[in-house]
Motif scaffolding. Structure first.
Motif, short mmCIF file in Angstrom:
data_model
loop_
_atom_site.label_atom_id
_atom_site.label_comp_id
_atom_site.label_asym_id
_atom_site.label_seq_id
_atom_site.Cartn_x
_atom_site.Cartn_y
_atom_site.Cartn_z
N UNK A 37 0.85 -1.19 0.00
CA UNK A 37 0.00 0.00 0.00
C UNK A 37 0.88 1.24 0.00
N UNK A 38 0.87 1.99 -1.11
CA UNK A 38 1.66 3.20 -1.19
C UNK A 38 0.97 4.37 -0.50
N UNK A 39 -0.36 4.28 -0.37
CA UNK A 39 -1.12 5.38 0.23
C UNK A 39 -0.92 5.43 1.74
N UNK A 40 -0.90 4.26 2.38
CA UNK A 40 -0.70 4.20 3.83
C UNK A 40 0.78 4.30 4.15
N UNK A 41 1.10 5.05 5.20
CA UNK A 41 2.50 5.30 5.54
C UNK A 41 3.26 4.02 5.86
N UNK A 42 2.67 3.14 6.66
CA UNK A 42 3.36 1.89 7.03
C UNK A 42 3.62 1.02 5.81
N UNK A 43 2.63 0.92 4.94
CA UNK A 43 2.79 0.14 3.72
C UNK A 43 3.90 0.70 2.84
N UNK A 44 3.93 2.01 2.73
CA UNK A 44 4.96 2.68 1.89
C UNK A 44 6.36 2.40 2.44
N UNK A 45 6.51 2.43 3.76
CA UNK A 45 7.83 2.18 4.36
C UNK A 45 8.25 0.72 4.18
N UNK A 46 7.31 -0.20 4.29
CA UNK A 46 7.67 -1.62 4.11
C UNK A 46 8.04 -1.92 2.66
N UNK A 47 7.38 -1.25 1.71
CA UNK A 47 7.74 -1.41 0.29
C UNK A 47 9.14 -0.87 0.05
N UNK A 48 9.42 0.32 0.60
CA UNK A 48 10.76 0.91 0.47
C UNK A 48 11.80 -0.02 1.09
N UNK A 49 11.49 -0.58 2.24
CA UNK A 49 12.43 -1.50 2.89
C UNK A 49 12.70 -2.72 2.02
N UNK A 50 11.66 -3.27 1.39
CA UNK A 50 11.84 -4.45 0.53
C UNK A 50 12.69 -4.10 -0.70
N UNK A 51 12.46 -2.92 -1.29
CA UNK A 51 13.26 -2.48 -2.43
C UNK A 51 14.73 -2.38 -2.04
N UNK A 52 15.00 -1.81 -0.87
CA UNK A 52 16.38 -1.67 -0.40
C UNK A 52 16.98 -3.01 -0.01
#
Length: 291
Positions: A37-52
């Motif tokens: 979820x890019x809209x929700x802050x927690x979801x956005x951070x977990x996606x960024x973490x997975x990309x990194x």
């Protein structure tokens, strides 16, 4: 076979920072999981973490290959993953910045518009990665390294550096605004017990932000050294570490920040309720105003 000093420094620095990135992102992945979820802050951070997390694995594989010079195909695949991951990581950091600024300036129409149409941000890498497409077309048929392509040196690196510096400059500005808001809320807290507990959390958060700023300074110094002609090429791993520390900080203190935001919203609501209502208008007067 001995390795020259500069490639050895690149290997040591790149492997060290990539290993740090892998350790932190792995821990974040286990602790917080992955929420699409890019809209929700927690979801956005977990996606960024997975990309990194993916970026760190690619970097760990790529750095030992570069001094040896073989195989080029594996190195190129890892380089593409690193380039793409880095660009989308920067986009998510910019998305975070917009949301923070919107929180700080809730009445800004521009920020509200950017927050609503955030998906447009994620189109940016399609354009910033154009030189990488040209690198692939030039290097792959000749079995060359992508990072040694002329398109990489002349076009992609300047675009990437400009994107990194712009992203980090905006992020640092919002860091100061966010931390200022947090300490203001702490000073306004009525309960001494709550103030002590939150003050400790705020100090820990400030310490992690200081680490982020020092890493950013180190990244800038490395890029200046590289621009002067000294090839210590692990600056991309340091850039990734600044992003990793940001996502760690966001995930660790997410609940704390939500409380601060809720307190601000409640205080704003109370201020609005305390303002006396203006004189009422009859339907006829409203119609006259509209005309």
């Amino acid at each position: 076979m001995s390795i020259p000093v500069l490639p050895a420094l690149t290997l040591a620095g790149g492997s060290t920072f990539s290993g740090i990135n892998f350790a932190i992102t792995s821990q974040n992945l286990v602790t917080h999981g992955l929420v699409f979820s890019l809209k929700k802050d927690t979801g956005r951070q977990t996606i960024l973490n997975f990309i990194l997390f993916i970026l760190s694995i690619a970097a760990i594989i790529a750095y030992p290959i570069n001094p040896i010079g073989q195989p080029a195909q594996v190195s190129n695949l890892m380089t593409i993953i690193i380039f793409v991951s880095n660009q989308y990581g920067l986009v998510i950091i910019n998305h975070n910045t917009i949301e923070r600024l919107h929180f700080t300036y809730p009445n800004s129409r521009l920020l509200k518009l950017l927050s609503q149409y955030y998906i447009a941000l994620y189109l940016i890498p399609f354009f910033t990665l154009i030189p990488v497409y040209l690198c692939i077309a030039e290097a792959v048929p000749k079995n060359l390294f992508l990072n040694k392509s002329s398109y990489n040196a002349v076009y992609f690196k300047p675009i990437n550096i400009a994107f990194i510096f712009t992203t980090e400059a905006l992020a640092v500005i919002t860091d100061f605004k966010l931390l200022g808001r947090i300490f203001y809320e702490l000073n306004m807290a009525k309960s001494d017990q709550t103030k002590m507990k939150n003050s400790e959390t705020a100090r820990q958060m400030l310490f992690e932000y200081i680490i982020i700023w020092l890493l950013l300074l180190f990244d800038v110094i490395l890029k200046v050294i590289i621009a002067s002609g000294i090839s210590i090429l692990f600056d991309s791993a340091v850039t990734a570490t600044t992003l990793v520390m940001r996502v760690k900080c966001n995930l660790t203190y997410g609940i704390f920040l939500k409380k601060i935001i809720q307190n601000q919203m409640q205080s704003t609501s109370l201020v609005q309720q305390s303002i006396p209502a203006g004189p009422t208008c009859t339907p006829d007067e409203i119609n006259v105003e509209k005309r």
